[in-house]
Design an enzyme around this catalytic site. Structure first.
Site, PDB file in Angstrom:
ATOM      1  N   GLY A 129       0.840  -1.194   0.000  1.00  0.00           N
ATOM      2  CA  GLY A 129       0.000   0.000   0.000  1.00  0.00           C
ATOM      3  C   GLY A 129       0.876   1.245   0.000  1.00  0.00           C
ATOM      4  O   GLY A 129       1.934   1.279  -0.613  1.00  0.00           O
ATOM      5  N   SER A 187      -0.244   4.420  -0.890  1.00  0.00           N
ATOM      6  CA  SER A 187      -0.672   5.472  -1.807  1.00  0.00           C
ATOM      7  C   SER A 187      -1.303   6.660  -1.094  1.00  0.00           C
ATOM      8  O   SER A 187      -1.412   7.741  -1.670  1.00  0.00           O
ATOM      9  CB  SER A 187      -1.683   4.908  -2.820  1.00  0.00           C
ATOM     10  OG  SER A 187      -1.108   3.894  -3.601  1.00  0.00           O
ATOM     11  N   GLY A 212      -2.912   8.087   3.187  1.00  0.00           N
ATOM     12  CA  GLY A 212      -3.168   7.822   4.595  1.00  0.00           C
ATOM     13  C   GLY A 212      -1.938   7.534   5.429  1.00  0.00           C
ATOM     14  O   GLY A 212      -0.870   8.126   5.242  1.00  0.00           O
ATOM     15  N   ILE A 213      -2.085   6.601   6.377  1.00  0.00           N
ATOM     16  CA  ILE A 213      -1.022   6.305   7.323  1.00  0.00           C
ATOM     17  C   ILE A 213       0.221   5.786   6.612  1.00  0.00           C
ATOM     18  O   ILE A 213       1.349   6.179   6.929  1.00  0.00           O
ATOM     19  CB  ILE A 213      -1.516   5.284   8.370  1.00  0.00           C
ATOM     20  CG1 ILE A 213      -2.592   5.913   9.263  1.00  0.00           C
ATOM     21  CG2 ILE A 213      -0.356   4.785   9.225  1.00  0.00           C
ATOM     22  CD1 ILE A 213      -3.264   4.926  10.202  1.00  0.00           C
ATOM     23  N   LYS A 246      -1.937  -1.402  -5.562  1.00  0.00           N
ATOM     24  CA  LYS A 246      -2.808  -1.631  -6.716  1.00  0.00           C
ATOM     25  C   LYS A 246      -3.261  -0.349  -7.382  1.00  0.00           C
ATOM     26  O   LYS A 246      -3.731  -0.379  -8.521  1.00  0.00           O
ATOM     27  CB  LYS A 246      -4.047  -2.423  -6.270  1.00  0.00           C
ATOM     28  CG  LYS A 246      -3.760  -3.815  -5.752  1.00  0.00           C
ATOM     29  CD  LYS A 246      -5.051  -4.578  -5.499  1.00  0.00           C
ATOM     30  CE  LYS A 246      -5.885  -3.915  -4.419  1.00  0.00           C
ATOM     31  NZ  LYS A 246      -7.131  -4.679  -4.140  1.00  0.00           N
ATOM     32  N   ASP A 305      -0.419  -6.647  -6.472  1.00  0.00           N
ATOM     33  CA  ASP A 305      -1.425  -7.052  -5.491  1.00  0.00           C
ATOM     34  C   ASP A 305      -0.790  -8.072  -4.555  1.00  0.00           C
ATOM     35  O   ASP A 305      -0.344  -9.140  -5.001  1.00  0.00           O
ATOM     36  CB  ASP A 305      -2.616  -7.674  -6.240  1.00  0.00           C
ATOM     37  CG  ASP A 305      -3.827  -7.923  -5.359  1.00  0.00           C
ATOM     38  OD1 ASP A 305      -3.637  -8.220  -4.162  1.00  0.00           O
ATOM     39  OD2 ASP A 305      -4.961  -7.837  -5.873  1.00  0.00           O
ATOM     40  N   TYR A 349     -13.665  -9.010  10.129  1.00  0.00           N
ATOM     41  CA  TYR A 349     -12.573  -8.041  10.175  1.00  0.00           C
ATOM     42  C   TYR A 349     -11.651  -8.316  11.355  1.00  0.00           C
ATOM     43  O   TYR A 349     -10.425  -8.221  11.237  1.00  0.00           O
ATOM     44  CB  TYR A 349     -13.132  -6.624  10.255  1.00  0.00           C
ATOM     45  CG  TYR A 349     -12.083  -5.536  10.273  1.00  0.00           C
ATOM     46  CD1 TYR A 349     -11.236  -5.356   9.188  1.00  0.00           C
ATOM     47  CD2 TYR A 349     -11.939  -4.689  11.370  1.00  0.00           C
ATOM     48  CE1 TYR A 349     -10.267  -4.352   9.189  1.00  0.00           C
ATOM     49  CE2 TYR A 349     -10.980  -3.692  11.377  1.00  0.00           C
ATOM     50  CZ  TYR A 349     -10.151  -3.524  10.289  1.00  0.00           C
ATOM     51  OH  TYR A 349      -9.195  -2.536  10.301  1.00  0.00           O
ATOM     52  N   LYS A 353      -7.589  -8.829  11.169  1.00  0.00           N
ATOM     53  CA  LYS A 353      -6.613  -7.954  11.827  1.00  0.00           C
ATOM     54  C   LYS A 353      -5.821  -8.706  12.891  1.00  0.00           C
ATOM     55  O   LYS A 353      -4.606  -8.493  13.040  1.00  0.00           O
ATOM     56  CB  LYS A 353      -7.311  -6.740  12.445  1.00  0.00           C
ATOM     57  CG  LYS A 353      -7.903  -5.768  11.457  1.00  0.00           C
ATOM     58  CD  LYS A 353      -6.909  -5.281  10.400  1.00  0.00           C
ATOM     59  CE  LYS A 353      -5.870  -4.328  10.931  1.00  0.00           C
ATOM     60  NZ  LYS A 353      -5.063  -3.712   9.843  1.00  0.00           N
TER      61      LYS A 353
END
Length: 283
Positions: free
Chosen positions: A16, A18, A20-21, A41, A73, A171, A175
């Site tokens: 990831g 791209s 945010g955090i 992605k 991915d 979820y 996590k």
């Protein structure tokens, strides 16, 4: 934590990133002059989400980093292997792995589509395991060269209060699977000198997930900016790997540990309004 170790010249690979955090963590590393591979992605703009892997790379380069983008991915072994190979070819090795990519759906069990369940398992749990596993040869070389290798996963402390599993079981499983990866790898890799930790925000963070899934603008107003996670992640990743492993850190606690106790600058809106505690944390 002891005297921090600069990330100058270190190589980070992140799932990831791209927005945010993840982007904030990468930007903080870029400010030191780190090499950064983003495997994500988001190749083309999405009207629902800000930024792409390409806009993120441009931002990181402006911040001082050297960036390799791999549109891929993390659900697929060959794409992760390709990203790791390209990173080693480009930068000569890997010192830091950040498992940032995550899918979220808080639906209760009876309405959660199995397609969504599988997506969360494949990205969150399996993807984190796969990226870490694929990077192990490079991380062991980093340890042998005394380059302070770390694996950092954005996942919560494992809280067995049934509230969390009962509210959104799919979820929660996904996590906590990420967190179990931290727990197991920290023990497994301790003899190699590779640090493995998780980081989680004490409050909600102003991100696309909070805006689109958790509560919209009202929740954003009760949140902090991604910078608090970035500063905490930087403190973890610049700490000695031999001393800092097997932890489920909260961002506030990490910063308090290095003497930062004023968190006002991280609020989305200044003032005394009550901040929203993040998921998996009891009040």
């Amino acid at each position: 934590m002891t005297e921090p170790i600069s990330l100058t010249g270190r190589t980070m690979i992140m799932s990831g990133g791209s927005r945010g955090i993840g982007l904030a963590i990468a930007r903080r590393a870029a400010a030191d002059g780190a090499n950064i591979t983003l495997i994500a992605k988001t190749d083309l703009p999405d009207p629902r989400l800000p930024g792409t892997i390409h806009t993120a790379a441009a931002e990181l380069e402006r911040a001082g980093g050297t960036v390799l983008t791999v549109v891929g991915d993390i659900r697929f072994d060959d794409q992760v292997e390709r990203a790791v190979e390209q990173t080693v070819d480009r930068f000569g090795g890997i010192d830091i792995v950040v498992n940032n990519a995550s899918a979220i759906d808080l639906s209760p069990t009876d309405v959660l589509p199995m397609k969504k369940y599988d997506l969360m398992q494949d990205i969150n749990c399996r993807g984190s395991f796969l990226l870490a596993k694929t990077c192990l040869p490079a991380l062991r070389k980093s340890a042998a060269a005394e380059r302070n290798p770390h694996i950092l996963t954005l996942s919560p402390p494992i809280n067995l209060n049934p509230l969390w599993a009962g509210a959104s079981l799919g979820y929660t499983i996904a996590k906590y699977g990420m967190s179990l990866t931290t727990l197991g790898l920290a023990h497994e890799l301790r003899p190699d000198g590779i640090a493995v930790n998780s980081l989680w925000p004490r409050t909600t963070i102003a991100s696309a997930a909070v805006r689109n899934v958790l509560g919209g603008g009202a929740m954003i107003a009760r949140s902090r900016t991604p910078d608090i996670c970035a500063d905490a992640a930087y403190a973890v990743l610049t700490s000695p790997s031999a001393d800092t492993t097997g932890n489920f850190f909260l961002d506030e606690d990490v910063l308090t540990g290095i003497g930062i106790t004023d968190f006002e600058k991280y609020r989305v809106l200044p003032g005394d309004s009550e901040l929203q505690a993040d998921l998996f944390l009891d009040a």
